[in-house]
Motif scaffolding. Structure first.
Motif, PDB file in Angstrom:
ATOM      1  N   ASN A  94       0.829  -1.208   0.000  1.00  0.00           N
ATOM      2  CA  ASN A  94       0.000   0.000   0.000  1.00  0.00           C
ATOM      3  C   ASN A  94       0.866   1.262   0.000  1.00  0.00           C
ATOM      4  O   ASN A  94       0.496   2.283  -0.594  1.00  0.00           O
ATOM      5  N   TYR A  95       1.991   1.191   0.668  1.00  0.00           N
ATOM      6  CA  TYR A  95       2.944   2.302   0.660  1.00  0.00           C
ATOM      7  C   TYR A  95       3.392   2.593  -0.767  1.00  0.00           C
ATOM      8  O   TYR A  95       3.494   3.752  -1.193  1.00  0.00           O
ATOM      9  N   MET A  96       3.654   1.534  -1.540  1.00  0.00           N
ATOM     10  CA  MET A  96       4.120   1.705  -2.911  1.00  0.00           C
ATOM     11  C   MET A  96       2.996   2.161  -3.846  1.00  0.00           C
ATOM     12  O   MET A  96       3.261   2.792  -4.863  1.00  0.00           O
ATOM     13  N   GLU A  97       1.751   1.843  -3.532  1.00  0.00           N
ATOM     14  CA  GLU A  97       0.648   2.357  -4.339  1.00  0.00           C
ATOM     15  C   GLU A  97       0.559   3.879  -4.241  1.00  0.00           C
ATOM     16  O   GLU A  97       0.267   4.565  -5.224  1.00  0.00           O
ATOM     17  N   VAL A  98       0.810   4.402  -3.051  1.00  0.00           N
ATOM     18  CA  VAL A  98       0.852   5.859  -2.897  1.00  0.00           C
ATOM     19  C   VAL A  98       2.066   6.422  -3.624  1.00  0.00           C
ATOM     20  O   VAL A  98       1.990   7.488  -4.259  1.00  0.00           O
ATOM     21  N   GLU A  99       3.200   5.714  -3.559  1.00  0.00           N
ATOM     22  CA  GLU A  99       4.401   6.153  -4.269  1.00  0.00           C
ATOM     23  C   GLU A  99       4.165   6.208  -5.774  1.00  0.00           C
ATOM     24  O   GLU A  99       4.720   7.061  -6.474  1.00  0.00           O
ATOM     25  N   LYS A 100       3.354   5.298  -6.280  1.00  0.00           N
ATOM     26  CA  LYS A 100       3.052   5.282  -7.707  1.00  0.00           C
ATOM     27  C   LYS A 100       2.363   6.576  -8.126  1.00  0.00           C
ATOM     28  O   LYS A 100       2.690   7.168  -9.158  1.00  0.00           O
ATOM     29  N   LYS A 101       1.393   7.036  -7.332  1.00  0.00           N
ATOM     30  CA  LYS A 101       0.720   8.294  -7.632  1.00  0.00           C
ATOM     31  C   LYS A 101       1.670   9.474  -7.471  1.00  0.00           C
ATOM     32  O   LYS A 101       1.661  10.405  -8.287  1.00  0.00           O
ATOM     33  N   MET A 102       2.496   9.429  -6.434  1.00  0.00           N
ATOM     34  CA  MET A 102       3.423  10.531  -6.195  1.00  0.00           C
ATOM     35  C   MET A 102       4.431  10.661  -7.327  1.00  0.00           C
ATOM     36  O   MET A 102       4.839  11.774  -7.683  1.00  0.00           O
ATOM     37  N   ARG A 103       4.828   9.541  -7.914  1.00  0.00           N
ATOM     38  CA  ARG A 103       5.798   9.587  -9.003  1.00  0.00           C
ATOM     39  C   ARG A 103       5.227  10.335 -10.210  1.00  0.00           C
ATOM     40  O   ARG A 103       5.909  11.126 -10.853  1.00  0.00           O
ATOM     41  N   LYS A 104       3.958  10.098 -10.520  1.00  0.00           N
ATOM     42  CA  LYS A 104       3.324  10.813 -11.625  1.00  0.00           C
ATOM     43  C   LYS A 104       3.121  12.284 -11.276  1.00  0.00           C
ATOM     44  O   LYS A 104       3.297  13.162 -12.135  1.00  0.00           O
ATOM     45  N   VAL A 105       2.742  12.552 -10.030  1.00  0.00           N
ATOM     46  CA  VAL A 105       2.547  13.940  -9.613  1.00  0.00           C
ATOM     47  C   VAL A 105       3.855  14.714  -9.695  1.00  0.00           C
ATOM     48  O   VAL A 105       3.889  15.880 -10.125  1.00  0.00           O
TER      49      VAL A 105
ATOM     50  N   ARG B 245      -6.148   1.390  -1.509  1.00  0.00           N
ATOM     51  CA  ARG B 245      -5.680   1.403  -0.118  1.00  0.00           C
ATOM     52  C   ARG B 245      -5.810   0.038   0.547  1.00  0.00           C
ATOM     53  O   ARG B 245      -4.986  -0.347   1.355  1.00  0.00           O
ATOM     54  N   THR B 246      -6.873  -0.694   0.206  1.00  0.00           N
ATOM     55  CA  THR B 246      -7.091  -2.012   0.818  1.00  0.00           C
ATOM     56  C   THR B 246      -6.327  -3.115   0.159  1.00  0.00           C
ATOM     57  O   THR B 246      -6.169  -4.181   0.720  1.00  0.00           O
ATOM     58  N   SER B 247      -5.856  -2.904  -1.092  1.00  0.00           N
ATOM     59  CA  SER B 247      -5.125  -3.974  -1.799  1.00  0.00           C
ATOM     60  C   SER B 247      -3.734  -4.130  -1.248  1.00  0.00           C
ATOM     61  O   SER B 247      -3.168  -3.236  -0.673  1.00  0.00           O
TER      62      SER B 247
END
Length: 470
Positions: A57-68, A468-470
């Motif tokens: 889940n930490y990396m899922e947020v990182e994925k969005k941050m990388r594009k941002v 978030r749940t995945s």
């Protein structure tokens, strides 16, 4: 007589070959049985990978941050740090976005990107919000404030290499993980000539960073795991012999630990090894005992490498850049999966193409146990990304423009309708039923617009909850 003798010789020859095959097969069976027995007291080469959803889940947020972050860099490079919406799709393709994807992306993060109408040109522009600008400034200040710590990290990184030097390009690729600024070649390397030196290799024509210290500082050769052992020894009072060469093990939930695996881990924890900062060029590494020590030294090297990073994580591909210089094994992923209690390898964040290695002991419930200022500044961007778009203050002018367009369309419909009614009125038709139809038409248009906006928000929140749940 000769025929009989030759026939008997052939029979004897076949018997000897059969006996040789039987003896060789028995020998192979014995070897295989001994190998199977020996594996019960050694860490298996292949372990079943167990997922830990906290890191994923930490990396899922990182994925969005990388594009941002890609979009932020794109906007900051534009004149006045604003980007016209008419050029958004064209410029976004250069950073990996598909056609008509950029506009929908920036609307998902209204706390980071702001769309407004130019007061003079009367066209739409995109810029960073005030909160996003403050986050960038906070991260920049934290990066400058910790440059002395970055110098120490770079010194320790060079000490772990075999020759005391590393390629400048490899360090540049991993500069963000180690907290080095973008211009570290000038602000760190050339600014501290008492520690570092830049030179061009004649053979490969590559730039290298070399450590120029004649005598190494003994305080820098103390590994992070040694400090952790001392802390565990003082707090828990563990036997000194058991903790002398051990690592902190935290297996992921659901990891099966068998009897023989537990014995193998106990033996591996007590196995001595050479420090990552120790020069091993003078040792004979051909024996089995030396190879075991080198394998455990590789674990200690990766552990120290992760400890030197700002967020106690780094991609596997960037660790591979230091493989030759630090005597790391070739198959790094398989090697790290043998020690899932120390490291966690996450494949989330880039469709399985990116492997991020976490230091398990540094995290608890998906958060860093001992955060630093640079880590906290970077997590501020994650907070802005995770904020719900419904809580954002949308520009009222944009909303007014959208409503004015809808009112114009409805006005045209109503004007046409009134003209038609007026003509019918001349002919003596009643106005009652048509008035009801007008109310139904206006209500239908309003409901369609509202329902489209609501569905878009609901889809966004559903995606957020699933990720978030995945």
């Amino acid at each position: 007589m000769r025929v009989f003798v030759s026939y008997g010789a052939n029979i004897f020859k076949r018997r000897t070959q059969t006996q040789h095959k039987i003896s060789s097969s028995l020998t192979l069976c014995m070897i295989n049985s001994t190998r199977e027995m020996s594996q019960s007291t050694a860490i298996p080469k292949k372990l079943q990978r167990v997922r830990d959803h906290g890191y994923d889940n930490y990396m899922e947020v990182e994925k969005k941050m990388r594009k941002v972050l890609k979009f932020q860099d794109l906007i900051l490079t534009q004149l006045n740090q604003t980007l016209p919406i008419s050029r958004l799709d064209t410029l976004a393709r250069r950073i990996g976005f598909k056609q008509l994807e950029a506009g929908a992306f920036i609307l998902k993060f209204p706390h980071v990107f702001e769309v407004y109408e130019h007061p003079v040109q009367r066209i739409l522009f995109c810029r960073l919000t005030r909160k996003a600008v403050l986050q960038i400034e906070q991260e920049r200040e934290a990066l400058i404030a910790q440059i002395p710590d970055a110098v120490t990290r770079l010194r320790k990184l060079l000490m772990m290499s075999n020759t005391g030097r590393l390629r400048l390009e490899h360090v540049r690729i991993a500069r963000s993980a180690f907290g080095l600024p973008d211009d570290f070649e000038y602000s760190v390397v050339l600014r501290y000539p008492q520690y570092f030196r830049l030179f061009d290799a004649k053979e490969t024509r590559n730039k290298y960073i070399e450590l120029v210290e004649r005598e190494r500082d003994r305080n820098l050769t103390v590994c992070a795991i040694e400090k952790a052992r001392e802390r565990e020894y003082r707090l828990k009072g563990i036997d000194a012999e058991d903790i002398r060469f051990s690592f902190i093990i935290n297996f992921p939930p659901g990891f099966k630990i068998g009897k023989y695996f537990r014995i193998a881990m106990w033996k591996w924890q007590r196995l001595p090894y050479w420090s990552p900062y120790e020069d091993v060029s003078g040792y004979d590494l051909r024996s089995i005992e030396a190879q075991k020590r080198m394998e455990k030294r590789a674990v200690a090297t990766i552990h120290e490498l992760l400890s030197l990073t700002v967020e106690k994580k780094i991609t596997l591909e960037r660790i591979a850049h230091f493989r030759m210089a630090m005597n790391l094994p070739k198959k790094l992923k398989d090697f790290l999966l043998q020690h899932q209690g120390i490291f966690y390898v996450s494949t989330r964040g880039n469709h399985g193409k990116l492997h991020t290695v976490f230091l398990r002991e540094a995290y608890r419930k998906g958060e860093l146990i001992e955060p630093n200022d640079l880590y906290l500044a970077r997590r501020k961007l994650a907070e802005l990304v995770l904020l719900s778009p419904r809580k954002a203050k949308v520009d009222r002018e944009l909303v007014g423009i959208r409503r004015s367009r809808e009112m114009d369309e409805m006005g045209q419909i109503r004007r046409g309708y009134v003209e038609k009614v007026y003509e019918d009125f001349k002919g003596g038709n009643s106005l009652g039923p048509e008035g009801d139809a007008e109310d139904d038409l206006s209500s239908d248009i309003g409901s369609d617009v509202d329902s489209d906006i609501g569905d878009e928000d609901d889809d966004f929140e559903d995606n957020e909850s699933v990720q978030r749940t995945s």
